[in-house]
Design an enzyme around this catalytic site. Structure first.
Site, mmCIF file in Angstrom:
data_model
loop_
_atom_site.group_PDB
_atom_site.id
_atom_site.type_symbol
_atom_site.label_atom_id
_atom_site.label_comp_id
_atom_site.label_asym_id
_atom_site.label_seq_id
_atom_site.Cartn_x
_atom_site.Cartn_y
_atom_site.Cartn_z
ATOM 1 N N TYR A 101 0.858 -1.186 0.000
ATOM 2 C CA TYR A 101 0.000 0.000 0.000
ATOM 3 C C TYR A 101 0.890 1.230 0.000
ATOM 4 O O TYR A 101 1.845 1.301 0.790
ATOM 5 C CB TYR A 101 -0.891 0.010 1.254
ATOM 6 C CG TYR A 101 -1.639 1.312 1.448
ATOM 7 C CD1 TYR A 101 -2.935 1.464 0.965
ATOM 8 C CD2 TYR A 101 -1.040 2.392 2.082
ATOM 9 C CE1 TYR A 101 -3.610 2.665 1.108
ATOM 10 C CE2 TYR A 101 -1.714 3.605 2.228
ATOM 11 C CZ TYR A 101 -2.994 3.727 1.739
ATOM 12 O OH TYR A 101 -3.661 4.922 1.879
ATOM 13 N N GLU A 189 -3.256 7.538 -4.114
ATOM 14 C CA GLU A 189 -3.171 6.275 -3.364
ATOM 15 C C GLU A 189 -3.036 5.109 -4.336
ATOM 16 O O GLU A 189 -3.722 5.070 -5.360
ATOM 17 C CB GLU A 189 -4.437 6.104 -2.514
ATOM 18 C CG GLU A 189 -4.425 4.857 -1.659
ATOM 19 C CD GLU A 189 -5.773 4.647 -0.951
ATOM 20 O OE1 GLU A 189 -5.874 4.997 0.234
ATOM 21 O OE2 GLU A 189 -6.712 4.132 -1.584
#
Ligand code: GDP
Ligand code: MN
Length: 381
Positions: A101, A189
């Site tokens: 992530y 993101e």
């Protein structure tokens, strides 16, 4: 402004962040053709601005173009938590070894960009932050010195990124910061950022938000908005620069100033009605603005009656009344219109409407009486 995954990936690619080759399509036939061109195994991905598409069945692997077409048929039109799928992204499938992530966003409290990196990607990152906070490496960026390679390496070590992937992850983080600054983004993101079995780092998903106030500096990103707004009225409002929000009732609402429009919504609800929308024609509300507002409102077939709530301040009520007459002259309005005019030169404004407006236009003196009248007319319609 939020971008779709495929648009975010287009930006990523521009900044050298590795993404898989793919094509955006809108029909099962085009999905098949795209899969043929891409070759090999592909992923069919629903383009909606909401996470968890995988779990909802909006992401499917396809071994052949026929299979891609079949998945496309199933996914197009699917409702993913209120978002209807109208477009798909078909991309070359990756062989995933690890899912990480990575994100950069603004920390308003610290007044600095904040990087987050974790080796536990792919899943719900909020859950990771709560259950395994140590698995989420965080680093604020000093905007004056910028984001350097050693910052990226610090993040990679603290997040526990696998050693062979570190170089590629560091490279992506640096390019992500460049993209974040250059595009005036609020959020970028990548979940998951993957390490593949053939040892490459690839952004497999993207979530990008660009600061609306900076869009004028990025016409090529602003142009993406066209594709992000599916609702015809919302698109029309955007093009014309008025604030418009679609709701699901039948009373169309226009006012001058956001606060006034919001209280109008409440008063319509209080009178037992359901607002069809929220349209702020702006503080000025001269004839042009009234015309623009009416055009947007009337293009929504669900609107059975219009409630125009104007408080005359700097803009005088008689000006607004004349603007409304000009607007009605230009547009062929057949549904009932209830107007509430209050404030500077209210009497003159009301007199103009009462004497000169077509018979489907009525004037009320208070917000509540105007709302009650509008709700009644909507029920009769
Ligand atoms: P989200 O569910 O909306 O966040 O959509 P993502 O794009 O993040 O995809 C969800 C999951 O689908 C990923 O975490 C992967 O596990 C899987 N997935 C997506 N693309 C691929 C791919 O190319 N190959 C494989 N094997 N899995 C994929
Ligand atoms: Mn994702």
């Amino acid at each position: 402004m939020d971008l779709f995954e495929y648009q975010g990936k287009e930006l990523f690619a521009r900044f050298g962040i590795p993404v898989s080759a793919g094509e955006a399509v809108e029909t099962p036939e085009d999905a098949r053709a795209a899969a043929e061109r891409i070759g090999g195994q592909v992923v069919v991905k629903a383009q909606v601005q909401i996470g968890g598409r995988g779990k909802a069945g909006g992401i499917k692997l396809a071994g052949t173009p026929e299979e891609a077409e079949q998945h496309a048929r199933n996914i197009l039109g699917m409702d993913i938590r209120g978002h209807v799928v109208r477009r798909l992204w078909i991309e070359s499938a990756s062989d995933i070894a690890r899912e990480y992530y990575a994100s950069v966003t603004f920390d308003r409290g610290e007044k600095k960009p904040l990087f987050m990196l974790s080796a536990m990607g792919g899943m719900d990152i909020e859950a990771v932050a709560v259950d395994n906070p140590e698995a989420l490496a965080r680093l604020h960026v000093d905007p004056l010195t910028g984001f350097q390679a050693h910052h990226a390496r610090w993040l990679a070590y603290h997040a526990g990124i696998d050693t062979p992937a570190i170089k590629g992850v560091v490279d992506v983080l640096q390019k992500l910061y460049e993209a974040f600054i250059a595009t005036d983004a609020m959020l970028m993101e990548i979940n998951p950022l993957i390490w593949t079995t053939d040892e490459r780092v690839i952004a497999l998903d993207s979530k990008v938000t660009i600061d609306n106030n900076a869009l004028y500096r990025h016409p090529e990103i602003a142009a993406m908005r066209e594709a992000t707004t599916e609702d015809p009225q919302e698109r029309m409002a955007q093009e014309r620069g008025v604030t418009y929000v679609k709701l699901d009732g039948d009373v169309g609402i226009m006012g001058n100033g956001a606060g006034l429009v919001m209280s109008t919504l409440d008063v319509v609800a209080l009178a037992g009605g359901r607002p069809a929308n929220f349209l702020d024609a702006g503080g000025g509300s001269k004839a042009d603005e009234v015309v623009t507002g009416l055009e947007v409102l009337l293009s929504d077939p669900k609107v059975k009656v219009l409630l125009i709530n104007i408080f005359g301040g700097i803009t005088r009520c008689d000006e607004v009344a004349r603007g409304l007459l000009t607007a009605l002259d230009k547009l062929n309005v057949t549904i009932p219109i209830v107007v509430r005019l209050d404030g500077t030169n209210e009497e003159e404004g009301r007199r103009i409407i009462a004497e000169e407006a077509p018979s489907n236009v009525v004037v009320e003196a208070t917000m509540l009486s105007a709302a009650e009248r509008a709700v009644l007319l909507a029920k009769e319609a």
